[in-house]
Design an enzyme around this catalytic site. Structure first.
Site, PDB file in Angstrom:
ATOM      1  N   ASP A  37       0.806  -1.218   0.000  1.00 18.10           N
ATOM      2  CA  ASP A  37       0.000   0.000   0.000  1.00 18.10           C
ATOM      3  C   ASP A  37       0.843   1.275   0.000  1.00 18.10           C
ATOM      4  OD1 ASP A  37       0.960  -0.444   2.497  1.00 18.10           O
ATOM      5  OD2 ASP A  37      -0.906  -0.011   3.566  1.00 18.10           O
ATOM      6  N   HIS A 240      24.745   5.166 -17.499  1.00 17.74           N
ATOM      7  CA  HIS A 240      23.588   5.309 -16.598  1.00 17.74           C
ATOM      8  C   HIS A 240      23.895   4.812 -15.183  1.00 17.74           C
ATOM      9  CE1 HIS A 240      20.529   5.541 -20.147  1.00 17.74           C
ATOM     10  NE2 HIS A 240      21.205   6.656 -19.959  1.00 17.74           N
ATOM     11  N   ASP A 257      25.859  13.941 -12.814  1.00 18.99           N
ATOM     12  CA  ASP A 257      24.796  14.305 -13.752  1.00 18.99           C
ATOM     13  C   ASP A 257      23.533  14.390 -12.916  1.00 18.99           C
ATOM     14  OD1 ASP A 257      22.811  14.447 -15.667  1.00 18.99           O
ATOM     15  OD2 ASP A 257      23.692  12.934 -16.979  1.00 18.99           O
ATOM     16  N   ASP A 268      18.988  19.689 -16.460  1.00 23.36           N
ATOM     17  CA  ASP A 268      19.754  18.447 -16.679  1.00 23.36           C
ATOM     18  C   ASP A 268      21.207  18.865 -16.892  1.00 23.36           C
ATOM     19  OD1 ASP A 268      20.725  15.985 -17.444  1.00 23.36           O
ATOM     20  OD2 ASP A 268      19.601  15.871 -19.321  1.00 23.36           O
ATOM     21  N   HIS A 347      26.990   8.339 -27.231  1.00 24.65           N
ATOM     22  CA  HIS A 347      25.620   8.862 -27.114  1.00 24.65           C
ATOM     23  C   HIS A 347      25.480  10.141 -27.937  1.00 24.65           C
ATOM     24  CE1 HIS A 347      26.917  11.938 -24.164  1.00 24.65           C
ATOM     25  NE2 HIS A 347      27.587  10.994 -23.540  1.00 24.65           N
ATOM     26  N   HIS A 351      19.510  16.626 -26.454  1.00 25.84           N
ATOM     27  CA  HIS A 351      18.102  16.230 -26.521  1.00 25.84           C
ATOM     28  C   HIS A 351      17.285  17.422 -26.084  1.00 25.84           C
ATOM     29  CE1 HIS A 351      18.113  15.736 -22.092  1.00 25.84           C
ATOM     30  NE2 HIS A 351      19.246  15.089 -22.230  1.00 25.84           N
ATOM     31  N   HIS A 358      13.974  14.128 -21.171  1.00 28.19           N
ATOM     32  CA  HIS A 358      14.125  13.905 -22.616  1.00 28.19           C
ATOM     33  C   HIS A 358      12.793  14.358 -23.200  1.00 28.19           C
ATOM     34  CE1 HIS A 358      17.393  10.643 -21.774  1.00 28.19           C
ATOM     35  NE2 HIS A 358      17.793  11.855 -21.547  1.00 28.19           N
ATOM     36  N   GLU A 381      25.769  18.066 -24.419  1.00 28.25           N
ATOM     37  CA  GLU A 381      26.425  17.187 -23.452  1.00 28.25           C
ATOM     38  C   GLU A 381      27.388  16.178 -24.073  1.00 28.25           C
ATOM     39  OE1 GLU A 381      23.739  14.159 -21.771  1.00 28.25           O
ATOM     40  OE2 GLU A 381      22.082  15.268 -22.669  1.00 28.25           O
ATOM     41  N   TYR A 385      34.618   8.612 -22.976  1.00 29.97           N
ATOM     42  CA  TYR A 385      34.632   7.534 -21.977  1.00 29.97           C
ATOM     43  C   TYR A 385      35.631   6.475 -22.417  1.00 29.97           C
ATOM     44  CZ  TYR A 385      30.220  10.010 -21.536  1.00 29.97           C
ATOM     45  OH  TYR A 385      29.273  10.996 -21.446  1.00 29.97           O
ATOM     46  N   ARG A 403      31.990  13.999 -18.932  1.00 28.73           N
ATOM     47  CA  ARG A 403      30.889  14.616 -19.683  1.00 28.73           C
ATOM     48  C   ARG A 403      30.671  16.006 -19.112  1.00 28.73           C
ATOM     49  NH1 ARG A 403      27.559  10.887 -19.320  1.00 28.73           N
ATOM     50  NH2 ARG A 403      26.152  11.428 -17.615  1.00 28.73           N
ATOM     51  N   GLU A 405      27.638  18.942 -19.383  1.00 22.50           N
ATOM     52  CA  GLU A 405      26.284  19.114 -19.918  1.00 22.50           C
ATOM     53  C   GLU A 405      25.660  20.416 -19.426  1.00 22.50           C
ATOM     54  OE1 GLU A 405      23.446  16.115 -18.593  1.00 22.50           O
ATOM     55  OE2 GLU A 405      22.087  16.628 -20.244  1.00 22.50           O
TER      56      GLU A 405
HETATM   57  N1  GLY Z   1      20.547  12.702 -17.384  1.00 25.77           N
HETATM   58  C1  GLY Z   1      20.099  12.160 -18.581  1.00 25.77           C
HETATM   59  C2  GLY Z   1      20.741  12.773 -19.731  1.00 25.77           C
HETATM   60  O1  GLY Z   1      21.722  13.454 -19.589  1.00 25.77           O
HETATM   61  O2  GLY Z   1      20.278  12.668 -20.842  1.00 25.77           O
HETATM   62 MN    MN Z   2      20.868  15.097 -20.810  1.00 31.19          MN
HETATM   63 MN    MN Z   3      22.145  14.560 -17.817  1.00 33.19          MN
END
Ligand code: GLY
Ligand code: MN
Ligand code: MN
Length: 438
Positions: A37, A240, A257, A268, A347, A351, A358, A381, A385, A403, A405
């Protein structure tokens, strides 16, 4: 905050797009059980929130362009003192009219009957099929029920149209008030990143840094927009990673991140920094290359460029740099065309960003990457790596993941970096790291 007048403008605009013979149905997100619950914190559906501002589950918004009895009809939970004693106040149909601008509102139990009556006057049903399986089934049943009543003259709509196209195209272009909320979402998360950097020192666990982020985010009435990635050492190479359980060590880089939601709008942001306050020469070489790639892509965030130009700009810089650093061998132009950077940058560069991290909105129109236009907000971003076991890469780079971003609004006069308050310059970052522990 978004004003009632802005919500009303959004509904009007959507109704103009779907036409006078249509009905649009927009359900709220269901509440989800975590265990027995215990429920997950409720997250309203972004489309529903965009059109209504209404925060509760078990509600459906109906738009009926041109209907004489009202164009915006809401179905929601009726007031119930016994329920509200446990769960808190709810708006009820009265509140939906008084506070959320509904022309008419009814208890959710009436939806079944009223949809059938109202739908038979409409030629087109607009609905985001495929997002909510349970509601999809209900919509299909309504259509079938009308079909079965055809002898009584109750025909189903001639056309069912996905609502996403029209609605998501609208959501892609942010208004001035939406940009202001996103700037705020970025500014608060900027402070959260700064706090994590300032309180860092070798030996602190990743989850301790996550707690610093959470403190600064939540004390401004924001929640994380997604599970924060706090990745030290080679954890940063796992895109991730969100276990956030490792103890940081002298010489590590930390990739954070983390983004938050403010009044329904996301930020983000990613930064990568040395936990000891100093980059090793190898870390700095990679950092400066990623930063150069990011700056090249940010410069392209202007009307007249295509969405893909950002990725092209970033990967050109990265490929040239990887040749220079001895990671790739050959002519950089050829290597770039062959996407030889992909083992190290796997990647996308960007986005859309908005009510969803996203965010919605097409990236291609008629098979071509779309042009950037004022009001769009995108992340930028790039990263590099180098997994520890990666062969053929100079040893000093192995285990490094970086990274950077930022969140960028496209304006008539060029890029507007909403997260500009967070330093990316390597020297500035080093001055911040550990500042609160000295
Ligand atoms: N944190 C997800 C991305 O950077 O797309
Ligand atoms: Mn992002
Ligand atoms: Mn991100």
């Amino acid at each position: 905050m978004i004003s009632n007048a802005e919500y009303a403008r959004r509904r009007k605009k959507l109704m103009r797009r779907i036409g006078p013979d249509a009905m649009a149905l927009i359900p709220s997100a269901p509440s989800r059980v975590q265990s027995r619950d215990v429920h997950w914190p409720y997250r309203q559906d972004s489309d529903f929130l965009y059109l209504t501002g209404f925060p509760e589950p078990e509600a459906v918004a109906m738009l009926l362009p041109g209907h004489p009895d009202g164009e915006f009809v809401m179905f929601c939970k009726p007031r119930n003192p016994a329920f509200e004693q446990w769960e808190g106040a709810i708006a009820g149909p009265e509140g939906a009219c008084d506070h959320y601008g509904a022309d008419a509102a009814y208890p959710i139990e009436k939806l079944d009957d009223m949809v059938l009556t109202l739908l038979r006057e409409r030629q087109t049903l607009c609905y985001a099929l495929g997002q909510d399986g349970e509601f999809d089934g209900q919509v299909a049943r309504w259509i079938d029920q009308l079909r079965l009543r055809s002898r009584a003259g109750h025909n189903p709509p001639e056309e069912c149209r996905l609502l996403d196209r029209d609605l998501h195209e609208m959501r892609l272009f942010k208004s001035r008030s939406e940009i202001a909320l996103m700037r705020k979402a970025s500014a608060i998360v900027t402070d959260a990143h700064c706090r994590a950097m300032a309180t860092a020192r070798p030996g602190r666990y990743e989850y301790e840094l996550e707690a610093e982020l959470l403190y600064e985010t939540q004390r401004h009435d924001m929640r994380f927009a997604y599970s924060s990635i706090v990745a030290s050492g080679h954890n940063a190479c796992t895109l991730h990673y969100s276990e956030n359980s490792r103890r940081t060590e002298e010489g590590d880089l930390v990739l954070i991140d983390s983004g938050g939601m403010f009044a329904g709008y996301a930020s983000d942001i990613t930064r990568t920094w040395p936990v000891s306050g100093q980059f090793t020469p190898a870390q700095r070489e990679i950092y400066e290359l990623v930063l150069e790639a990011q700056q090249a892509a940010i410069r392209r965030c202007a009307p007249g460029n295509t969405w893909d130009d950002l990725h092209r700009a970033a990967t050109r810089v990265l490929t040239r740099g990887l040749v220079h650093l001895g990671v790739l061998k050959g002519r950089w132009q050829t290597l770039w065309k062959e996407e030889a950077y992909k083992p190290f940058f796997m990647h996308g560069t960007s986005h859309w960003l908005g009510m969803d991290v996203h965010d919605v909105g097409e990236y291609r129109i008629n098979g071509k990457w779309r042009m950037l236009e004022p009001g769009m907000v995108t992340t930028v971003e790039p990263g590099l790596y180098f997994m520890p076991g990666l062969r053929g890469v100079p040893k000093r780079f192995r285990g490094i993941g970086i990274r950077i971003e930022d969140d960028v609004a496209v304006t008539r006069s060029g890029p507007d970096v909403l997260s500009a308050g967070l330093p990316a310059d390597p020297d500035e970052i080093c001055r911040l790291v550990g500042a609160a522990t000295r």
